[in-house]
Structures are given as structure tokens and as C-alpha cells.
Scaffold this active site. Structure first.
Site, short mmCIF file in Angstrom:
data_model
loop_
_atom_site.label_atom_id
_atom_site.label_comp_id
_atom_site.label_asym_id
_atom_site.label_seq_id
_atom_site.Cartn_x
_atom_site.Cartn_y
_atom_site.Cartn_z
N LYS A 29 -22.88 -28.58 17.51
CA LYS A 29 -22.12 -29.82 17.67
C LYS A 29 -21.99 -30.61 16.38
CE LYS A 29 -20.46 -29.43 21.47
NZ LYS A 29 -19.02 -29.55 21.64
N SER B 298 -27.79 -21.71 26.90
CA SER B 298 -26.37 -21.37 26.72
C SER B 298 -26.25 -20.24 25.71
CB SER B 298 -25.55 -22.59 26.30
OG SER B 298 -25.79 -22.93 24.95
C1 LIG Z 1 -26.12 -26.15 24.09
C2 LIG Z 1 -24.65 -26.01 24.09
N1 LIG Z 1 -24.11 -24.83 24.34
C3 LIG Z 1 -22.77 -24.65 24.37
C4 LIG Z 1 -21.91 -25.67 24.17
C5 LIG Z 1 -20.44 -25.43 24.32
O1 LIG Z 1 -19.69 -25.53 23.17
P1 LIG Z 1 -18.22 -26.14 23.24
O2 LIG Z 1 -18.37 -27.56 23.69
O3 LIG Z 1 -17.71 -26.02 21.86
O4 LIG Z 1 -17.44 -25.35 24.24
C6 LIG Z 1 -22.44 -26.92 23.86
C7 LIG Z 1 -21.59 -28.06 23.62
O5 LIG Z 1 -21.22 -28.84 24.41
C8 LIG Z 1 -23.84 -27.11 23.84
O6 LIG Z 1 -24.39 -28.31 23.59
#
Ligand SMILES: Cc1ncc(COP(=O)(O)O)c(C=O)c1O
Length: 316
Positions: free
Chosen positions: A52, A270
Site C-alpha cells: 500500500k 492475502s
Molecule cells: C494485505 C493486503 N492484501 C491485498 C491487498 C489488495 O491489494 P489491492 O487493494 O491493490 O487490490 C491489500 C490492499 O488493500 C492488502 O492490504
């Protein structure tokens, strides 16, 4: 063991100059057979600890360039997670005030991280969860438009642009143009939209795979189950996303544990989902074909030590 680094300066004028240029690390133990490579972009190496940082910096830079963000304004948003840390770090380094709206019951650790950077925390009702925080931000901004800069990462094109200018170009360079698949989870969808758009421009043959939770109720913080969610305005998958891969929480959590134990990479859930998606794609590659699959590790596992009971529905 393999790692591909981009040139990084030995010294920096500011912490924000160290955002991006993250290493690409080979996950050799997860590869199903020779010729099918799996690599991971180590986004936890960003100075704020997550992917982020890229989006927050780009939204703030573009806000300054367009005149929407001036010295008199406060950057405000509704997040206690990675984006909140990123706004707080970038705001502190560049000299902008930051305010974050979060439900009163988020964990003490989340409040303390933001507060450590001098960020003002505004509490919304603990009964209304993340929706209540979003509503309160919108009310505050509507009542005082000249006081606040509200980046709104779900509808701000600077979010995918960060990945178009950075992540996508880096993945292409670090693989020497060999990348065949890019597999990443979707939250705001900024990562997949921007990286995917850039890689498709380099070669329309690169397959872009979006990993998403397979159920509305899931334990994958940061990711969104789009069929049951408000669809982010920056999500334009046509011509970019070739495939959506629904994945269960258990498979993602198990993969996060495996990556820690077998590769020494202690990553968030994630990231576990993205790697599990990459392994599934790897197993589908027909015998005799080669592949260079790249996935992305958004953050580290130690972000999730505090209890998540009350934060399950919270937006990251
Ligand atoms: C831990 C985590 N994984 C994945 C994402 C997903 O990324 P994006 O928001 O670019 O789709 C985020 C962001 O929101 C995140 O904080």
C-alpha cells in the site's frame, strides 16, 4: 535460491524514495516440476511494510500535482490497516497532516501504529463497522471540503497508476520479459489493474489472474469478494484480467504457513492466497511447456498478531 533485485540507492533523501523497487524471490520449493518457475514480488520490503505504500505515495503525489492537496489540507481516509500506515508514513515524511477514521473498537496495535506517526485518529461508532467509518469520512469531507483531501483508494486512478508505473515495469524487468502469468489478490483492485495493464502492454500473451475469496464471509484481510461487495470504481477488467480464481480461506492460510516454514517467508494471509493461486496455475501448465509465474506478497504475517475478531469486516 534466487533473488532478482532492482538497483536501490544506498542512501535516500527521504523514506518515500525507498518505496517500490522490491525484490523478486524464487519460490523454488513450490514449483511442481522443472521449467515451471514461481517467483514472488516481496512487497513487505516497502518501508511501511506493505504494497500500500505505492498507492498512498502515488495518490498523494498526484493530489499535490493536480492542486487538490495543498499544505493547508489534511489527508483523510477510513482505514486502520496497511493503507492507514502508508498514508501516515508518507504524510509524516512529506509534511502533510493525516487523519484516519476507524471504528472505536479496532485493536490497540492499529491505533498505536497510526498514532506513532502523528496521525489524528477519529473514532466512528463501533456498532457500524467499516461502513460507519466510510460514512463518517464522507460526512466530514462534505461538511468541510476545503479542509480535507480524501484520496478514496477505491475510485482513485492514481492507485492502479502506482502499479502501472512501478510494479508492472519492475516485474517485466526483473524477469527479463520472461513472465508468462501474473497472479495477485484483489482488494481495491489497484495492484492487478495497474500491473496487469502494464504487462499486457509489454506482451498480450502474459496471463493476468485475479485471486478472490470464494465466499462473502472469509478470513483474508485485504481481499474483497466482489460478487457481494461494492465494486471499486477502478475495476475495469476487460482486456486485462484473463481469469478470476476463487480461493478458500483455509487453502490460503495453509499456504501462508507453508511459505513461512518452507521458504522462510512469514507473510500475511492475502499473500498465502496469491501464492496458492500461483501454485494452482503452475500445476495446470501442460507437460512439456515452460512458464514463469509471478505472484505478489502484500505484507508480513506479524501485522496479524493482534486479535482480528472485531475487524473481520474492516476495509484495508
Ligand atoms: C494485505 C493486503 N492484501 C491485498 C491487498 C489488495 O491489494 P489491492 O487493494 O491493490 O487490490 C491489500 C490492499 O488493500 C492488502 O492490504
Amino acid at each position: 535460491m534466487s533473488v532478482v533485485r532492482l538497483p536501490r540507492s544506498e542512501s535516500a533523501e527521504s523514506i518515500v524514495d525507498l518505496i517500490g523497487g522490491t525484490p523478486l524471490i524464487r519460490l523454488g520449493k513450490l514449483e511442481p516440476r522443472p521449467g515451471v518457475e514461481i517467483w514472488a514480488k516481496a512487497e513487505f520490503c516497502n518501508p511501511g511494510g506493505s504494497v500500500k505504500d505505492r498507492a498512498a505515495l502515488q495518490m498523494i503525489k498526484d493530489g499535490v500535482a493536480s492542486g487538490a492537496l495543498g499544505r493547508d489540507k489534511i489527508i483523510i481516509d477510513s482505514t486502520s490497516g496497511n493503507t492507514g500506515v502508508a498514508y501516515s508514513m508518507v504524510g509524516a515524511a512529506l509534511g502533510y497532516r493525516v487523519a484516519l477514521v476507524m471504528p472505536a473498537n479496532v485493536s490497540a496495535a492499529r491505533k498505536q501504529i497510526a498514532a506513532a506517526y502523528g496521525t489524528e485518529i477519529i473514532f466512528s461508532s463501533e456498532l457500524e463497522g467499516s461502513d460507519g467509518a466510510i460514512r463518517l469520512v464522507r460526512e466530514l469531507v462534505a461538511a468541510n471540503p476545503e479542509k480535507y483531501f480524501y484520496p478514496d483508494q477505491y475510485s482513485n486512478e492514481s492507485n492502479p497508476r502506482a502499479h502501472y508505473l512501478g510494479t508492472g515495469r519492475e516485474v517485466w524487468d526483473q524477469t527479463g520479459g520472461r513472465v508468462t502469468h501474473f497472479v495477485a489478490g484483489i482488494g481495491t483492485t489497484g495492484t492487478i489493474m495497474g500491473t496487469g495493464r502494464r504487462l499486457k502492454e509489454y506482451s498480450s500473451r502474459v496471463q493476468i489472474v485475479a485471486v478472490e475469496p470464494d465466499d462473502a464471509l472469509h478470513g483474508l484481510e485485504g481481499l474483497k469478494h466482489l460478487p457481494s461487495s461494492l465494486v471499486p470504481a477502478i475495476w475495469h477488467p476487460e482486456g486485462i484480467v484473463d481469469r478470476r480464481l476463487p480461493l478458500g480461506t483455509d487453502e490460503a492460510w495453509d499456504m501462508a504457513e507453508r511459505v513461512a516454514r518452507e521458504e522462510g517467508l512469514f507473510v500475511g494471509h492475502s499473500a498465502g492466497a496469491s501464492v496458492a493461486g500461483a501454485v494452482r496455475i503452475a500445476r495446470e501448465i501442460p507437460e512439456g511447456e515452460r512458464a514463469c509465474i509471478v505472484t505478489l506478497l502484500p505484507d508480513r504475517g506479524d501485522r496479524y498478531f493482534t486479535p482480528l475478531k472485531w475487524e473481520k469486516q474492516y476495509e484495508w
